[in-house]
Enzyme design. Structure first.
Site, mmCIF file in Angstrom:
data_model
loop_
_atom_site.group_PDB
_atom_site.id
_atom_site.type_symbol
_atom_site.label_atom_id
_atom_site.label_comp_id
_atom_site.label_asym_id
_atom_site.label_seq_id
_atom_site.Cartn_x
_atom_site.Cartn_y
_atom_site.Cartn_z
ATOM 1 N N SER A 43 0.868 -1.185 0.000
ATOM 2 C CA SER A 43 0.000 0.000 0.000
ATOM 3 C C SER A 43 0.902 1.230 0.000
ATOM 4 O O SER A 43 0.951 2.005 0.948
ATOM 5 C CB SER A 43 -0.941 -0.011 1.204
ATOM 6 O OG SER A 43 -0.235 0.107 2.402
ATOM 7 N N HIS A 161 -3.315 -6.099 2.457
ATOM 8 C CA HIS A 161 -2.406 -7.102 3.013
ATOM 9 C C HIS A 161 -3.049 -8.454 3.258
ATOM 10 O O HIS A 161 -2.411 -9.378 3.743
ATOM 11 C CB HIS A 161 -1.804 -6.603 4.336
ATOM 12 C CG HIS A 161 -0.926 -5.406 4.158
ATOM 13 N ND1 HIS A 161 -0.497 -4.629 5.206
ATOM 14 C CD2 HIS A 161 -0.398 -4.851 3.044
ATOM 15 C CE1 HIS A 161 0.257 -3.649 4.745
ATOM 16 N NE2 HIS A 161 0.324 -3.762 3.436
ATOM 17 N N GLU A 170 -4.767 -2.434 9.204
ATOM 18 C CA GLU A 170 -4.043 -3.012 10.342
ATOM 19 C C GLU A 170 -4.741 -2.744 11.667
ATOM 20 O O GLU A 170 -5.117 -1.600 11.945
ATOM 21 C CB GLU A 170 -2.624 -2.413 10.410
ATOM 22 C CG GLU A 170 -1.823 -2.719 9.162
ATOM 23 C CD GLU A 170 -0.518 -1.935 9.075
ATOM 24 O OE1 GLU A 170 -0.023 -1.453 10.118
ATOM 25 O OE2 GLU A 170 -0.006 -1.810 7.959
ATOM 26 N N GLU A 211 1.501 -9.427 6.934
ATOM 27 C CA GLU A 211 2.307 -8.991 8.086
ATOM 28 C C GLU A 211 2.157 -9.936 9.271
ATOM 29 O O GLU A 211 2.507 -9.591 10.406
ATOM 30 C CB GLU A 211 1.957 -7.548 8.452
ATOM 31 C CG GLU A 211 2.308 -6.595 7.312
ATOM 32 C CD GLU A 211 2.249 -5.131 7.679
ATOM 33 O OE1 GLU A 211 1.761 -4.792 8.774
ATOM 34 O OE2 GLU A 211 2.715 -4.315 6.865
ATOM 35 N N ASP A 248 -4.045 1.187 11.458
ATOM 36 C CA ASP A 248 -3.591 1.861 10.240
ATOM 37 C C ASP A 248 -4.698 1.678 9.216
ATOM 38 O O ASP A 248 -4.912 0.566 8.724
ATOM 39 C CB ASP A 248 -2.276 1.237 9.737
ATOM 40 C CG ASP A 248 -1.784 1.922 8.456
ATOM 41 O OD1 ASP A 248 -2.423 2.910 8.023
ATOM 42 O OD2 ASP A 248 -0.756 1.466 7.901
ATOM 43 N N GLU A 293 -3.546 5.785 12.007
ATOM 44 C CA GLU A 293 -2.573 6.097 10.947
ATOM 45 C C GLU A 293 -3.303 6.207 9.606
ATOM 46 O O GLU A 293 -4.217 5.412 9.335
ATOM 47 C CB GLU A 293 -1.551 4.955 10.921
ATOM 48 C CG GLU A 293 -0.500 5.049 9.837
ATOM 49 C CD GLU A 293 0.428 3.827 9.864
ATOM 50 O OE1 GLU A 293 0.543 3.167 10.923
ATOM 51 O OE2 GLU A 293 1.022 3.506 8.818
ATOM 52 N N ASP A 323 1.578 8.611 7.317
ATOM 53 C CA ASP A 323 2.472 7.641 6.659
ATOM 54 C C ASP A 323 2.537 7.997 5.171
ATOM 55 O O ASP A 323 3.456 8.680 4.732
ATOM 56 C CB ASP A 323 1.944 6.218 6.892
ATOM 57 C CG ASP A 323 2.723 5.171 6.116
ATOM 58 O OD1 ASP A 323 3.797 5.497 5.588
ATOM 59 O OD2 ASP A 323 2.267 4.009 6.017
ATOM 60 N N LYS A 348 9.878 5.210 7.315
ATOM 61 C CA LYS A 348 10.219 4.022 6.524
ATOM 62 C C LYS A 348 11.394 4.374 5.623
ATOM 63 O O LYS A 348 11.271 5.261 4.765
ATOM 64 C CB LYS A 348 9.036 3.612 5.646
ATOM 65 C CG LYS A 348 7.832 3.046 6.396
ATOM 66 C CD LYS A 348 6.663 2.886 5.432
ATOM 67 C CE LYS A 348 5.488 2.182 6.082
ATOM 68 N NZ LYS A 348 4.260 2.332 5.260
ATOM 69 N N HIS A 376 8.418 -1.209 9.479
ATOM 70 C CA HIS A 376 8.754 -2.177 8.418
ATOM 71 C C HIS A 376 7.890 -1.894 7.193
ATOM 72 O O HIS A 376 7.101 -0.952 7.190
ATOM 73 C CB HIS A 376 8.467 -3.589 8.940
ATOM 74 C CG HIS A 376 6.999 -3.837 9.180
ATOM 75 N ND1 HIS A 376 6.428 -5.080 9.211
ATOM 76 C CD2 HIS A 376 5.964 -2.962 9.401
ATOM 77 C CE1 HIS A 376 5.126 -4.964 9.420
ATOM 78 N NE2 HIS A 376 4.826 -3.704 9.548
ATOM 79 N N LYS A 399 6.793 -0.458 14.507
ATOM 80 C CA LYS A 399 5.775 -1.286 13.857
ATOM 81 C C LYS A 399 6.506 -2.332 13.043
ATOM 82 O O LYS A 399 7.196 -1.982 12.085
ATOM 83 C CB LYS A 399 5.014 -0.404 12.865
ATOM 84 C CG LYS A 399 3.586 -0.132 13.169
ATOM 85 C CD LYS A 399 2.982 0.764 12.086
ATOM 86 C CE LYS A 399 2.629 0.016 10.810
ATOM 87 N NZ LYS A 399 1.729 0.798 9.919
HETATM 88 P P1 PGA Z 1 3.008 -1.233 3.089
HETATM 89 O O1 PGA Z 1 2.103 -1.143 4.391
HETATM 90 O O2 PGA Z 1 4.354 -1.646 3.486
HETATM 91 O O3 PGA Z 1 2.280 -2.259 2.236
HETATM 92 O O4 PGA Z 1 2.978 0.137 2.459
HETATM 93 C C1 PGA Z 1 2.559 -0.654 5.593
HETATM 94 C C2 PGA Z 1 1.840 0.581 6.014
HETATM 95 O O5 PGA Z 1 0.968 1.103 5.295
HETATM 96 O O6 PGA Z 1 2.138 1.099 7.093
HETATM 97 ZN ZN ZN Z 2 0.676 2.842 6.940
#
Ligand code: PGA
Ligand code: ZN
Length: 426
Positions: A43, A161, A170, A211, A248, A293, A323, A348, A376, A399
């Protein structure tokens, strides 16, 4: 020892989804070697740095990374040969200049990041420091106590996911009220396993998503919250005291730009941003939720601002986490802090592509008083770099997924190792 770079080589390896990614090895003139592997999102935010894929449909459905590997093996290897590995900022700058684009589309952010992280690891080995200490000293951070982050365990998966049918990506538990890392991780594991028992008893699937969280086909989002609260209780913990909830939404993935609406499945309701914020506020009042998030789309800055104001007016103190909105990018973060769009940020490494730029983003967020959540990606390897990064910057949270799948546990196990190492030095 001069710690000069002798050779940098990348090769294609597979990530946790079975898709290609890069593993980079740096060799120094004194024979020190270090490696790093690059994660990959599903995502992904529109404004992330470019992940270079070959696009050759005959190999890995176009997802090969041979071009990115070649960029490491030829161009980057040539330009960094002879550089002192401990000059991390200089190394990152040389790669940025060589690439010359905002999005890192010449070399690929995945190529650049693999080298950046492998160099940091080699630097840590060369200076005989644990990686978290090496990162903190290299960037002159004052993290003298090396605070350990609280993990956010993603125990129920939805969105892109998993095929659970839940729009929200999430559902996480954060053991804020538990003291040591060892006990925080134990609590996470026990709650994860009690959730499994509850799901089995109700006849739900206990298969897992990308995840490592469960991905049952539930009837509603409130059912997801209730199941998790049941699991916390069954495992003998107190929700709202020891264990808190975080989500999230990854709202881009259920946002319909043409209508400016969000489609929430499985309830099948269409909501404008006002009604979605109202729904979040309902959840905040009903559940021990501490963090939301990407609650809204990444382009709708005004709506984020509005959400912050609404929460404030009702005196609801929450982490509103950016994010995809900020993508570890200081330009976007600056706009977000100036407009008060959020009060916490996901960090990230591969959203931006170098360790140095990541550190600049953390610094700016900390100066604005924002909470830091190192994260992650949904596509991971067993590389545990982010655990050390989180400790180096004194992040509030890490996370790294659920309590299953080796690539997730590698990070949590590393946190326990750091805790033990720190304790033995006291
Ligand atoms: P992604 O998801 O690694 O698939 O982008 C993680 C997130 O959105 O926090
Ligand atoms: Zn996110």
């Amino acid at each position: 020892m001069l710690n000069k770079i002798k050779k940098i080589q990348a090769r294609e390896v597979l990530d946790s989804r079975g898709n290609p990614t890069l593993k980079v090895e740096v060799v120094l003139d004194n024979k020190i070697k270090a490696t790093a592997s690059v994660p990959s999102g599903a995502s992904t935010g529109e404004f992330e740095a470019l992940e270079m894929r070959d696009g050759d449909i005959k190999r890995y459905n176009g997802k090969g990374v041979l071009k990115a590997c070649e960029n490491v093996n030829k161009k980057i290897n040539k330009i960094l040969k002879g550089e002192t590995v401990t000059n991390q900022k200089k190394i990152d700058k040389i790669m940025l200049d060589l690439d010359g684009t905002e999005s890192k589309s010449n070399l690929g952010a995945n190529a650049i990041l693999g080298v950046s992280l492998a160099c940091a690891r080699a630097g840590a080995i060369a200076t005989n420091k644990p990686l978290y200490k090496y990162i903190a000293t290299s960037y002159k951070l004052q993290a003298t106590s090396y605070k350990l982050p609280t993990p956010m365990f993603n125990i129920l998966n939805g969105g892109k996911h998993a095929d659970s049918g839940l729009a929200i990506q999430e559902f996480m538990i954060a053991p804020i009220g538990i003291k040591t890392m060892k006990e925080k991780i134990r609590a996470g594991s026990e709650i994860f396993h009690s959730l499994k028992k509850i799901l089995l008893n109700r006849g739900y699937s206990t298969g897992i998503g990308d995840e490592g969280g469960f991905a049952p086909k539930l009837e509603s989002h409130t059912e997801a919250f209730d199941l998790i609260l049941g699991a916390i209780k069954k495992a003998g913990y107190q929700a709202g005291k020891e264990i808190f909830l975080a989500i999230d939404a990854a709202a881009n993935s259920f946002f319909i730009p043409e209508d400016n609406k969000y489609i929430l499945k499985p309830e099948n309701i269409s909501l404008d941003y006002n009604r979605l914020i109202a729904l979040y506020m309902e959840w905040i009042k009903k559940y021990p939720l501490i963090s939301i998030e990407d609650g809204l789309n990444e382009n709708n800055w005004d709506d984020w601002e509005e959400m912050m104001k609404k929460l404030k007016s009702e005196n609801l103190r929450m982490m509103i986490v950016a994010d995809d909105l900020t993508v570890t990018n200081v330009t976007r973060l600056k706009k977000a802090t100036e407009n008060k769009c959020a009060n916490a940020i996901i960090i990230k490494l591969n959203q931006i592509g170098t360790l140095t730029e990541t550190m600049e983003c953390v610094k700016m967020a900390q100066e604005a008083g924002w909470k830091i959540i190192v994260s992650h990606r949904s596509g991971e390897t067993c590389d545990d770099f982010i655990a050390d990064l989180a400790v180096a910057v004194g992040a509030d949270f890490l996370k790294a997924g659920s309590l299953s799948r080796g690539e997730r546990l590698a990070k949590y196990n590393r946190l326990m190792e750091i805790e033990k190492e720190k304790l033995s030095h006291c």
